[in-house]
Scaffold this active site. Structure first.
Site, PDB file in Angstrom:
ATOM      1  CE1 TYR A  36       1.178  -0.238   4.367  1.00 49.57           C
ATOM      2  CE2 TYR A  36       0.124   1.907   4.344  1.00 49.57           C
ATOM      3  CZ  TYR A  36       0.954   0.996   4.948  1.00 49.57           C
ATOM      4  OH  TYR A  36       1.567   1.309   6.131  1.00 49.57           O
ATOM      5  NE  ARG A  55       6.928   4.418   0.504  1.00 50.21           N
ATOM      6  CZ  ARG A  55       6.683   5.270   1.493  1.00 50.21           C
ATOM      7  NH1 ARG A  55       7.652   5.638   2.316  1.00 50.21           N
ATOM      8  NH2 ARG A  55       5.491   5.780   1.669  1.00 50.21           N
ATOM      9  CG  HIS A 110       1.085 -20.860   2.747  1.00 46.15           C
ATOM     10  ND1 HIS A 110       0.029 -21.657   3.138  1.00 46.15           N
ATOM     11  CD2 HIS A 110       1.496 -20.208   3.856  1.00 46.15           C
ATOM     12  CE1 HIS A 110      -0.185 -21.489   4.429  1.00 46.15           C
ATOM     13  NE2 HIS A 110       0.689 -20.623   4.891  1.00 46.15           N
ATOM     14  CE  LYS A 153       3.242   3.371   3.189  1.00 45.21           C
ATOM     15  NZ  LYS A 153       3.411   3.364   4.634  1.00 45.21           N
TER      16      LYS A 153
HETATM   17  N1  PDD Z   1       3.016   5.193   7.108  1.00 46.25           N
HETATM   18  N2  PDD Z   1       7.677   4.048   8.688  1.00 46.25           N
HETATM   19  C1  PDD Z   1       6.505   3.399   8.799  1.00 46.25           C
HETATM   20  C2  PDD Z   1       6.470   2.089   9.503  1.00 46.25           C
HETATM   21  C3  PDD Z   1       5.340   3.944   8.253  1.00 46.25           C
HETATM   22  O1  PDD Z   1       4.180   3.266   8.349  1.00 46.25           O
HETATM   23  C4  PDD Z   1       5.396   5.213   7.613  1.00 46.25           C
HETATM   24  C5  PDD Z   1       4.199   5.871   7.003  1.00 46.25           C
HETATM   25  C6  PDD Z   1       6.643   5.864   7.537  1.00 46.25           C
HETATM   26  C7  PDD Z   1       6.809   7.199   6.872  1.00 46.25           C
HETATM   27  O2  PDD Z   1       6.717   7.124   5.471  1.00 46.25           O
HETATM   28  P1  PDD Z   1       6.209   8.356   4.617  1.00 46.25           P
HETATM   29  O3  PDD Z   1       6.939   9.563   5.116  1.00 46.25           O
HETATM   30  O4  PDD Z   1       6.583   8.030   3.242  1.00 46.25           O
HETATM   31  O5  PDD Z   1       4.727   8.453   4.846  1.00 46.25           O
HETATM   32  C8  PDD Z   1       7.756   5.240   8.072  1.00 46.25           C
HETATM   33  C9  PDD Z   1       1.781   5.626   6.490  1.00 46.25           C
HETATM   34  C10 PDD Z   1       1.508   7.082   6.539  1.00 46.25           C
HETATM   35  C11 PDD Z   1       0.655   4.769   7.043  1.00 46.25           C
HETATM   36  O6  PDD Z   1       0.871   3.588   7.231  1.00 46.25           O
HETATM   37  O7  PDD Z   1      -0.442   5.270   7.266  1.00 46.25           O
END
Ligand code: PDD
Length: 286
Positions: A36, A55, A110, A153
């Site tokens: 995501y 990303r 899986h 992510k």
């Molecule tokens: N999360 N580290 C983690 C574990 C995160 O979940 C996020 C952001 C970041 C910062 O990434 P960025 O600056 O690109 O948003 C770092 C999003 C906002 C979320 O899960 O809602």
């Protein structure tokens, strides 16, 4: 938590979010086999969209999921969510959520299915204007017990979810994680510390998500009179820092004023944060 805005995207169709349905055999549901992105949109303009799409493409590549859209289609999807939800968010400030799962097979296995189309989902939430005069937040620390590929992510966020809940139970808004005595990141944010006029962040690597917001903040630092260093940060250094910041697309850059109940610096947003926050706020408006 703000309620999501009414119009969503699911597998090529715009529809009311309340009517969106996916199969229980979807691998996001069965295995968290999905990635995501969350993109902040201010005044109708997505912030750091190139970085988020890069990303997203990387996360998909790392998991061997074929990217279901090209760059132009992703941009159109984001623009469509902004446009179609405009009446519910007239200031044009939204958080756009995009998710791609490996899709729904005919059963639970899986191993990767062959020839199953990805499931693509998009929705939006209201986002408050960034406030460079905010009062900051409280954080706790906890051991980082997540898997070893936090650079992807992925929607497999149970570790993050449990740690965020532990923070909430302690009256805090973020959990800052430590692995082997060193800082990793927040449950949903990147963490930076400030020592004097120097901002310090840890290097990217498999233990942390490469944050888009921290990169923007870093680019603003020289004009704010701040130096920047990248190196591992021991727990003792985190606890002695003059300031601690968290950064994320949804929260921008925020000061942590209390860590495990103890004041960070003077226990109020520090001078370096106040400077960088003004510069960041400008970025959300231009
Ligand atoms: N999360 N580290 C983690 C574990 C995160 O979940 C996020 C952001 C970041 C910062 O990434 P960025 O600056 O690109 O948003 C770092 C999003 C906002 C979320 O899960 O809602």
């Amino acid at each position: 938590m703000a309620r999501a805005l009414p119009i969503a995207w699911l597998n090529g169709t715009w529809l009311p979010l309340a009517e969106a349905r996916v199969s229980p055999l979807d691998r996001a549901f069965l295995f968290a086999d999905a990635v995501y992105e969350v993109v902040a949109v201010y005044g109708g303009r997505p912030l750091l969209v190139d970085e988020h799409l890069a990303r997203l493409a990387r996360s998909l590549r790392e998991l061997g999921i074929a990217d279901p859209h090209d760059d132009a289609a992703w941009r159109a999807l984001i623009a469509g969510l902004v446009e179609r939800n405009r009446s519910a968010a007239p200031d044009g400030h939204l958080g756009v959520y995009l998710q791609v799962s490996r899709g729904a097979d005919t059963g639970r296995d899986h191993g990767f299915p062959a020839d199953v189309p990805a499931t693509v989902f998009g929705m939006a939430s209201p986002l408050a204007a960034f406030d460079p005069t905010g009062s900051g937040l409280r954080a706790i620390t906890a051991p980082d017990n997540r898997w070893a590929r936090c650079d992807i992510k992925s929607t497999a966020l149970l570790g993050n979810v449990l740690l965020r809940q532990a923070a909430a139970a302690a009256g805090a808004q973020e959990c800052i994680m430590l692995r082997a005595g060193r800082l990793t990141e927040g449950s949903s944010s990147t963490v930076a510390i400030v020592e004097g006029r120097t901002v310090v962040t840890r290097p990217d690597g498999p233990e942390v998500l490469p944050g888009t917001t921290i990169r923007l903040v870093r680019s603003l630092a020289p004009a704010c009179g701040l130096d920047w260093r990248e190196e591992d940060i021991a727990e003792s250094r985190l606890r002695r820092a003059d300031e601690i910041w968290i950064t994320s697309a949804m929260r921008g850059v925020l000061p942590v004023t209390h860590l495990d109940g103890k004041p960070v610096g003077a226990g109020v947003p520090g001078p370096a944060w106040r400077t960088i926050a003004v510069a960041y706020e400008r970025c959300t408006r231009s």
